[in-house]
Scaffold this active site. Structure first.
Site, PDB file in Angstrom:
ATOM      1  N   PRO A   1       0.830  -1.211   0.000  1.00 17.55           N
ATOM      2  CA  PRO A   1       0.000   0.000   0.000  1.00 17.55           C
ATOM      3  C   PRO A   1       0.861   1.256   0.000  1.00 17.55           C
ATOM      4  O   PRO A   1       1.784   1.392   0.796  1.00 17.55           O
ATOM      5  CB  PRO A   1      -0.804  -0.124   1.300  1.00 17.55           C
ATOM      6  CG  PRO A   1      -0.777  -1.581   1.636  1.00 17.55           C
ATOM      7  CD  PRO A   1       0.550  -2.078   1.152  1.00 17.55           C
ATOM      8  N   GLU A   2       0.565   2.176  -0.919  1.00 17.71           N
ATOM      9  CA  GLU A   2       1.287   3.437  -1.018  1.00 17.71           C
ATOM     10  C   GLU A   2       0.347   4.585  -0.647  1.00 17.71           C
ATOM     11  O   GLU A   2      -0.764   4.349  -0.184  1.00 17.71           O
ATOM     12  CB  GLU A   2       1.846   3.594  -2.435  1.00 17.71           C
ATOM     13  CG  GLU A   2       2.851   2.532  -2.832  1.00 17.71           C
ATOM     14  CD  GLU A   2       4.174   2.633  -2.070  1.00 17.71           C
ATOM     15  OE1 GLU A   2       4.420   3.672  -1.408  1.00 17.71           O
ATOM     16  OE2 GLU A   2       4.969   1.684  -2.139  1.00 17.71           O
TER      17      GLU A   2
END
Length: 271
Positions: free
Chosen positions: A2-3
């Site tokens: 996840p960014e």
């Protein structure tokens, strides 16, 4: 992993629902990347005043402090009433009178850390070295240009490092550099003023669109309501090795760079 877009999408999916909630119980599962930093009972009775984001951290302001949540490489959050009993990969439950916030993390690289505030040494250690927020007014073009001029690092690796600007993860770095017409291997300090301007605008554009599309679900990301993201379906270069460029028809190429795959168009992106 996840960014920034996935973390922002997650935040938006339950920020209003948890605001004002009173904590009744904290349940810990297997140890995560870092310890909670307080006795779980110290959180009982506190209220969740609001939910912010800094880089890839979610910051839950409480009546007496701050909870910093990080999704690690495989984590996701759920929030709601009537969640199923915690499973083997559910490692943190924050039970409130407005629902339960649960961290699910098969690889356990995520974390939930309590601090007394953003000036607490614990918070400074986690947040102090983060770069500019790309979706805020703090993302200054002059400061960004100066930062590039001072670094002899390949531009893609500089973006991934998060010290100059946060949140431009691998898929987004590939897409940003395509829009700016810059090859991933170009040394940051060699990028001219016009392409710096395009790069600055592309970072804002790509990350904004990624948030609008719910982030990217390459494997198992979903927001706090269980909804997957769709940005990956509109990628120009990422994951398209050998396929024709949407702009010029040239085959997209890929090479390994810093242990990550860098996708680019050899015609549209100048070295």
């Amino acid at each position: 992993m996840p960014e920034l877009p996935e973390v922002e999408v997650t935040r938006r999916s339950f920020a209003e629902a948890i605001a004002g909630a009173r904590i009744s119980t904290v349940i810990l599962g297997k140890p995560l990347r870092w310890p909670l930093g307080c006795d779980p009972s110290a959180l009982v009775g506190q209220r969740v005043l609001g939910l912010r984001r800094r880089g890839k951290y979610l910051l839950a302001d409480t009546s007496d402090g701050l909870l910093l949540l990080h999704l690690g490489m495989s984590g996701s959050l759920r929030f709601g009433h009537g969640l199923a009993p915690a499973g083997a990969h559910d490692h943190f439950d924050l039970v409130t009178d407005q629902g339960t916030l649960r961290l699910h993390d098969p690889r356990r690289f995520g974390a939930v850390v309590y601090a007394h505030g953003e000036q607490d040494p614990v918070a400074i250690r986690l947040l102090g070295a983060l770069g500019m927020e790309p979706l805020s007014d703090a993302f200054s073009l002059p400061a960004f240009a100066l930062g590039l001029k001072q670094r002899r690092t390949p531009i893609k690796q500089l973006l991934l490092a998060g010290r100059l600007v946060v949140g431009v993860g691998n898929i987004y770095a590939c897409e940003v550099l395509f829009l700016a017409g810059i090859r991933p291997s170009v040394t940051a300090s060699r990028i001219g003023a016009e392409r710096v301007r395009k790069l600055h605008a592309a970072i804002r554009s790509v990350l904004t669109r990624a948030v609008e599309l719910g982030g990217s679900t390459l494997r198992n990301f979903s927001n706090a309501q269980g909804m997957a993201g769709h940005f990956q379906t509109s990628a120009n270069v990422y994951g398209r090795d050998g396929q024709p460029c949407h702009a010029c028809g040239t085959a997209i190429r890929v090479f390994r760079q810093g242990q990550r795959s860098s996708y680019f168009c050899p015609r549209c992106q100048r070295p």
